[in-house]
Design an enzyme around this catalytic site. Structure first.
Site, PDB file in Angstrom:
ATOM      1  N   ASP A  95       2.902   3.993  -5.589  1.00 42.16           N
ATOM      2  CA  ASP A  95       2.795   2.580  -5.966  1.00 42.16           C
ATOM      3  C   ASP A  95       1.808   2.371  -7.104  1.00 42.16           C
ATOM      4  OD1 ASP A  95       0.544   3.237  -4.492  1.00 42.16           O
ATOM      5  OD2 ASP A  95       0.838   1.732  -2.943  1.00 42.16           O
ATOM      6  N   ASN A 113      -3.132  -3.301   8.096  1.00 41.77           N
ATOM      7  CA  ASN A 113      -2.046  -4.076   8.702  1.00 41.77           C
ATOM      8  C   ASN A 113      -0.772  -3.236   8.881  1.00 41.77           C
ATOM      9  OD1 ASN A 113      -1.121  -3.796   6.109  1.00 41.77           O
ATOM     10  ND2 ASN A 113      -1.083  -5.979   5.615  1.00 41.77           N
ATOM     11  N   HIS A 129       0.637  -1.305   6.526  1.00 39.30           N
ATOM     12  CA  HIS A 129       1.466  -1.087   5.322  1.00 39.30           C
ATOM     13  C   HIS A 129       1.402   0.374   4.874  1.00 39.30           C
ATOM     14  CE1 HIS A 129      -2.092  -2.243   2.496  1.00 39.30           C
ATOM     15  NE2 HIS A 129      -1.852  -0.970   2.287  1.00 39.30           N
ATOM     16  N   GLU A 160       4.472  -4.150   2.731  1.00 38.98           N
ATOM     17  CA  GLU A 160       3.675  -5.002   3.601  1.00 38.98           C
ATOM     18  C   GLU A 160       4.497  -5.472   4.803  1.00 38.98           C
ATOM     19  OE1 GLU A 160       0.570  -5.338   3.203  1.00 38.98           O
ATOM     20  OE2 GLU A 160      -0.037  -6.133   1.244  1.00 38.98           O
TER      21      GLU A 160
END
Ligand code: GLP
Length: 240
Positions: A67, A136, A138, A143
């Site tokens: 990414d 979280n 991800h 996400e």
């Protein structure tokens, strides 16, 4: 998912570096799927040390990163291209033209994502994909959401990820709001996956992933669909 419990960050980094090195020794033209973040820093410094000691050769290797923030310049010291250059590429005998990171400066980000998928097809299957995990759940910048994307795509960062990553920027408002990321389908195409997690902040995400159920609320849980995933973690991340 195979779980390997490590005593501390050093042991986790050492084991991760050894796994990557094993792949490179078996296949000198291996394709490495790479990740950024604080988690893999120790692994990269060990790979650099092995290369400097003449124990590991990067000359035939191709790398593809997960990414990149968007928009961000490769010269920005918070860009993932800059991270990869400073933590690995500038210090090993790799051919930089064989290192790929999504284009954080593209004028047409959707087209840049399609071009990245094309690059991935051209370089061939990733032999080992390195992953960290967000607090979280991800992975890359996939996400938690009601629906997840399959290929490389443009995504908006969640409030919690912007907050978690703000520590690297001058202020929270400097964190880019978007990113280009491999999708879940892209990640799951890798031949093998190595995910690392350390520290208590990762505990909830790691536990959800290890429950073995699939939920788009924890993108890392989709790794349970893959036949060759290894989790390297410390006790704090495992909640033990
Ligand atoms: C970032 C990256 C992920 C990384 C994660 C965890 O947002 N996009 O690839 O795994 O967050 O980062 P860290 O290792 O610093 O905890």
């Amino acid at each position: 998912m195979k779980v390997i419990l490590c005593n501390d960050y050093e042991e986790m980094s050492e084991k991760a570096a050894r796994m990557v090195a094993d792949v490179m020794r078996q296949k000198p033209d291996a394709v490495l799927g790479l990740a950024t973040g604080s988690t893999p820093e120790g692994m990269y410094s060990r790979l650099v040390a092995m290369n400097r000691a003449g124990e590991l050769d990067f000359s035939g290797v191709t790398t593809v990163n997960l990414d990149e923030y968007y928009p961000i310049s490769p010269e920005n010291d918070q860009s993932y291209r800059y991270f990869m250059n400073t933590h690995l590429f500038d210090h090993v005998n790799i051919d930089k033209t064989r290192t790929f990171v999504p284009d954080g400066m593209a004028s047409d980000p959707e087209a840049a994502c399609a071009a990245y998928e094309e690059t991935l097809r051209q370089v061939g299957q990733v032999d080992i994909q390195i992953l960290g995990i967000g607090q979280n759940g991800h992975i890359g910048f996939n996400e938690p959401a009601e629906a997840l994307e399959v290929p490389t795509h443009v995504t908006a960062l969640t409030e919690s990820t912007i907050k978690a990553n703000a520590r690297f920027f001058a202020s929270e408002s400097d964190v880019p709001t978007h990113a280009l990321t491999m999708g879940m389908g892209t990640i799951l195409r890798a031949k093998s996956i190595l995910i690392m997690a350390n520290g208590q902040a990762k505990q909830a995400a790691v536990r959800t992933m290890l429950e073995g159920k699939l939920t788009t609320g924890c993108p890392a849980s989709l790794l349970n669909l893959h036949a060759d995933v290894t989790l390297l973690c410390d006790r704090a991340a495992l909640g033990q």
